[in-house]
Scaffold this motif. Sequence first.
Motif, PDB file in Angstrom:
ATOM      1  N   TYR A  43       0.825  -1.215   0.000  1.00  0.00           N
ATOM      2  CA  TYR A  43       0.000   0.000   0.000  1.00  0.00           C
ATOM      3  C   TYR A  43       0.853   1.256   0.000  1.00  0.00           C
ATOM      4  CZ  TYR A  43      -4.576  -2.037   0.149  1.00  0.00           C
ATOM      5  OH  TYR A  43      -5.719  -2.689  -0.217  1.00  0.00           O
TER       6      TYR A  43
ATOM      7  N   VAL B 272      -1.607   4.066  -7.684  1.00  0.00           N
ATOM      8  CA  VAL B 272      -2.252   2.904  -8.321  1.00  0.00           C
ATOM      9  C   VAL B 272      -2.913   2.033  -7.251  1.00  0.00           C
ATOM     10  CG1 VAL B 272      -0.589   2.879 -10.231  1.00  0.00           C
ATOM     11  CG2 VAL B 272      -0.172   1.433  -8.235  1.00  0.00           C
ATOM     12  N   PRO B 273      -3.845   1.161  -7.643  1.00  0.00           N
ATOM     13  CA  PRO B 273      -4.495   0.278  -6.666  1.00  0.00           C
ATOM     14  C   PRO B 273      -3.641  -0.935  -6.286  1.00  0.00           C
ATOM     15  CG  PRO B 273      -5.427  -0.098  -8.838  1.00  0.00           C
ATOM     16  CD  PRO B 273      -4.456   1.048  -8.976  1.00  0.00           C
ATOM     17  N   VAL B 274      -4.123  -1.664  -5.285  1.00  0.00           N
ATOM     18  CA  VAL B 274      -3.442  -2.863  -4.781  1.00  0.00           C
ATOM     19  C   VAL B 274      -4.367  -4.067  -4.928  1.00  0.00           C
ATOM     20  CG1 VAL B 274      -2.412  -3.954  -2.730  1.00  0.00           C
ATOM     21  CG2 VAL B 274      -2.212  -1.483  -3.059  1.00  0.00           C
TER      22      VAL B 274
ATOM     23  N   THR C 295     -15.544 -14.157   0.829  1.00  0.00           N
ATOM     24  CA  THR C 295     -15.737 -12.734   0.527  1.00  0.00           C
ATOM     25  C   THR C 295     -14.932 -12.256  -0.674  1.00  0.00           C
ATOM     26  OG1 THR C 295     -14.061 -12.260   2.178  1.00  0.00           O
ATOM     27  CG2 THR C 295     -16.351 -12.047   2.861  1.00  0.00           C
TER      28      THR C 295
ATOM     29  N   ARG D 253     -12.067 -10.085  -9.740  1.00  0.00           N
ATOM     30  CA  ARG D 253     -12.398  -8.666  -9.878  1.00  0.00           C
ATOM     31  C   ARG D 253     -11.313  -7.734  -9.366  1.00  0.00           C
ATOM     32  NH1 ARG D 253     -18.430  -8.099  -7.261  1.00  0.00           N
ATOM     33  NH2 ARG D 253     -18.951 -10.309  -7.306  1.00  0.00           N
TER      34      ARG D 253
ATOM     35  N   ARG E 274     -21.925  -6.548  -5.905  1.00  0.00           N
ATOM     36  CA  ARG E 274     -21.138  -6.929  -4.723  1.00  0.00           C
ATOM     37  C   ARG E 274     -21.706  -8.129  -3.982  1.00  0.00           C
ATOM     38  NH1 ARG E 274     -17.427  -3.653  -3.885  1.00  0.00           N
ATOM     39  NH2 ARG E 274     -17.593  -1.625  -4.856  1.00  0.00           N
TER      40      ARG E 274
ATOM     41  N   TYR F 282     -18.759  -8.219  -1.536  1.00  0.00           N
ATOM     42  CA  TYR F 282     -17.409  -8.110  -2.070  1.00  0.00           C
ATOM     43  C   TYR F 282     -16.901  -6.691  -1.828  1.00  0.00           C
ATOM     44  CZ  TYR F 282     -13.519  -8.183  -5.320  1.00  0.00           C
ATOM     45  OH  TYR F 282     -12.271  -8.107  -5.866  1.00  0.00           O
TER      46      TYR F 282
ATOM     47  N   SER G 216     -13.202  -6.089  -1.724  1.00  0.00           N
ATOM     48  CA  SER G 216     -11.757  -6.027  -1.966  1.00  0.00           C
ATOM     49  C   SER G 216     -11.357  -4.955  -2.968  1.00  0.00           C
ATOM     50  CB  SER G 216     -11.228  -7.392  -2.419  1.00  0.00           C
ATOM     51  OG  SER G 216     -11.445  -8.345  -1.404  1.00  0.00           O
TER      52      SER G 216
ATOM     53  N   LEU H  96     -11.182  -1.763  -0.933  1.00  0.00           N
ATOM     54  CA  LEU H  96     -10.033  -1.792  -0.028  1.00  0.00           C
ATOM     55  C   LEU H  96      -8.717  -1.856  -0.790  1.00  0.00           C
ATOM     56  CD1 LEU H  96     -11.701  -4.122   2.570  1.00  0.00           C
ATOM     57  CD2 LEU H  96     -11.150  -1.709   2.894  1.00  0.00           C
ATOM     58  N   GLY H  97      -8.783  -2.157  -2.084  1.00  0.00           N
ATOM     59  CA  GLY H  97      -7.582  -2.142  -2.921  1.00  0.00           C
ATOM     60  C   GLY H  97      -7.346  -0.792  -3.587  1.00  0.00           C
ATOM     61  N   ASP H  98      -8.318   0.089  -3.472  1.00  0.00           N
ATOM     62  CA  ASP H  98      -8.220   1.411  -4.106  1.00  0.00           C
ATOM     63  C   ASP H  98      -7.411   2.318  -3.173  1.00  0.00           C
ATOM     64  OD1 ASP H  98      -8.678   4.042  -4.896  1.00  0.00           O
ATOM     65  OD2 ASP H  98     -10.732   3.648  -5.526  1.00  0.00           O
ATOM     66  N   SER H  99      -6.112   2.456  -3.485  1.00  0.00           N
ATOM     67  CA  SER H  99      -5.220   3.120  -2.523  1.00  0.00           C
ATOM     68  C   SER H  99      -5.601   4.582  -2.299  1.00  0.00           C
ATOM     69  CB  SER H  99      -3.753   2.969  -2.926  1.00  0.00           C
ATOM     70  OG  SER H  99      -3.526   3.480  -4.219  1.00  0.00           O
TER      71      SER H  99
ATOM     72  N   ARG I  54      -6.690   5.948   1.341  1.00  0.00           N
ATOM     73  CA  ARG I  54      -5.983   7.095   1.923  1.00  0.00           C
ATOM     74  C   ARG I  54      -6.985   8.146   2.400  1.00  0.00           C
ATOM     75  NH1 ARG I  54      -3.591  10.385  -2.472  1.00  0.00           N
ATOM     76  NH2 ARG I  54      -5.781  10.971  -2.440  1.00  0.00           N
TER      77      ARG I  54
ATOM     78  N   THR J 159      -7.589  -9.618   7.677  1.00  0.00           N
ATOM     79  CA  THR J 159      -6.691  -9.104   6.687  1.00  0.00           C
ATOM     80  C   THR J 159      -7.234  -7.819   6.095  1.00  0.00           C
ATOM     81  OG1 THR J 159      -6.248 -11.410   6.062  1.00  0.00           O
ATOM     82  CG2 THR J 159      -5.487  -9.735   4.557  1.00  0.00           C
ATOM     83  N   LYS J 160      -8.544  -7.724   5.927  1.00  0.00           N
ATOM     84  CA  LYS J 160      -9.083  -6.652   5.106  1.00  0.00           C
ATOM     85  C   LYS J 160      -8.972  -5.269   5.742  1.00  0.00           C
ATOM     86  CE  LYS J 160     -13.003  -8.001   3.190  1.00  0.00           C
ATOM     87  NZ  LYS J 160     -13.411  -9.289   3.802  1.00  0.00           N
TER      88      LYS J 160
ATOM     89  N   ILE K 195      -6.434  -4.077   7.284  1.00  0.00           N
ATOM     90  CA  ILE K 195      -5.035  -3.620   7.365  1.00  0.00           C
ATOM     91  C   ILE K 195      -4.777  -2.314   6.598  1.00  0.00           C
ATOM     92  CG2 ILE K 195      -2.626  -4.241   6.879  1.00  0.00           C
ATOM     93  CD1 ILE K 195      -3.336  -7.161   7.527  1.00  0.00           C
ATOM     94  N   PRO K 196      -5.202  -2.223   5.336  1.00  0.00           N
ATOM     95  CA  PRO K 196      -4.899  -0.972   4.624  1.00  0.00           C
ATOM     96  C   PRO K 196      -5.519   0.261   5.269  1.00  0.00           C
ATOM     97  CG  PRO K 196      -6.095  -2.545   3.203  1.00  0.00           C
ATOM     98  CD  PRO K 196      -5.749  -3.262   4.444  1.00  0.00           C
TER      99      PRO K 196
ATOM    100  N   TYR L 159      -3.448   1.260   8.319  1.00  0.00           N
ATOM    101  CA  TYR L 159      -2.208   1.959   7.968  1.00  0.00           C
ATOM    102  C   TYR L 159      -2.479   3.363   7.480  1.00  0.00           C
ATOM    103  CZ  TYR L 159       1.119  -1.690   8.853  1.00  0.00           C
ATOM    104  OH  TYR L 159       1.907  -2.585   9.503  1.00  0.00           O
TER     105      TYR L 159
END
Lengths: 285, 285
Positions: free
Chosen positions: A147, A155-157, A167, A192, B97, B105, B107, B110-113, B117, B140-141, B143-144, B147
Amino acid sequence: MKKWKRSSRLVHMTQELMQNPHRLLTLSSFAERYQAAKSSISEDLAIIQEVCQEEGLGELETVSGAAGGARFLPGVDPATARDQIDQLCGRLADPARILPGGYLYLSDLLGDSALVRDLGRIFASVFARSGADAVVTVETKGIPLAYAAAAHLGVPVAIVRKHNRITEGSVVTINTVSGSSKRLGSLSLSRRSLQEGARVLIIDDFMKAGGTIRGMIHLLHEFHADVVGVGVMTDSLVEERLVEDYISLTTVAEVDVKEKKIRVVPGNFNMEQQGGILHGKDSDR
Amino acid sequence: MKKWKRSSRLVHMTQELMQNPHRLLTLSSFAERYQAAKSSISEDLAIIQEVCQEEGLGELETVSGAAGGARFLPGVDPATARDQIDQLCGRLADPARILPGGYLYLSDLLGDSALVRDLGRIFASVFARSGADAVVTVETKGIPLAYAAAAHLGVPVAIVRKHNRITEGSVVTINTVSGSSKRLGSLSLSRRSLQEGARVLIIDDFMKAGGTIRGMIHLLHEFHADVVGVGVMTDSLVEERLVEDYISLTTVAEVDVKEKKIRVVPGNFNMEQQGGILHGKDSDR
């Protein structure tokens, strides 16, 4: 709409550029926002550019033309990066990290949000020109580093799972064999979470032989992704490496469980700098 | 040593303050670094402070006296926060979703940095005055988000594990019962990952009845930690809530699996603003 003074504009523009790394912010949008002539905005950008360059904060890339503007690529100057890596080597070499089985305790380092941000910035600096449009990591410990790098690259992760979860929706799974311990496992990535054909930067905390990262590369092939770089915080010396083309910030050269000694050296990361952006070993690929 | 112009100083100081949230940067260090009088530095800080306040970027807190200086507390203005939360509601309400069993769904979000932020900044704004010296989440989910909040608060993160791992060293483990599904589980936190007596902000992605968060609070008691706040990205309406005192940014009000409809509304988060810092429901505790 209020008219901005140059001093206030500089503060706000610096903030906007830093908050939107790798994104083009146009002269027109700045001119409208600050009720200022485009020529004044260009002068402001030149001041910001000079500071970024002289202080090694990264590069302010300017784009000319009607749709022109500026884009901030966060960077680190080599002296600062070296200093941060030396400090990391020192912290990694603390013998109190040695756990049963010769494993190393790293969670304090990966929990240090300032350290993680600095390392993410080094990765983002090295891979600034990689064209990566996503960062991929594997749960759990690599997530913060991924991250931090992604935030600096804008960019995304996507997170590869070792355990498939409901999930995640529809996932692609591959089976793996760990390079160092020959254990069987599986890696899954949600359909996805990554676009087909994405240009991917892989980031992880630790690499031994590289079995997990090789597995991730195979999994990413299923998404027709192009792996444009691999970066790890730490690697260790092994006889046979399954991944050759990667950048490590530090290397654990020796763990002596009996003598309670760890030797850590800077990684395979040879820093050069061009235009405020660090270049690692394979930055030109 | 070069002498800096005000314009360059403003760019560099803005960057330094933003990179070091919640940390006091002294007038003396600025004066030395820029070869400028402390009075000039004070004027610079006043300009930065004014921009932060007027644009709702947060608060620049100035400390007077011999060891005086300034500390940047990142914030969000209520209009921007409301806008970001409304957009999140819209994205959450996408019927695509819905997963088997009524799970959602998440992710991609949560992957969109950039989203992560922004949400981290909202949490950091709400809890700016909480005195938190660590953020704790559960793998796990969450965590971002943890941070992102921690980076804006300038504090470290500790991650509670659902599966005990050898690389965590000595851990404290408690057994839990999930509030919604009555499943048994365990939560572990590495002894070394959190200081005894820490003031902790708990951040997670999703809360149903709150069994996991209640479990985390119990686990944190073992560290004599003081939980100063709880923030989740999304909660859902349930009959019985195990945790009462928390802030949610959004609420999933209804998931109709048959009709493929999700209804999402802003969470229990009532925004007010004081001095550029948002205040949520229980910010004065």
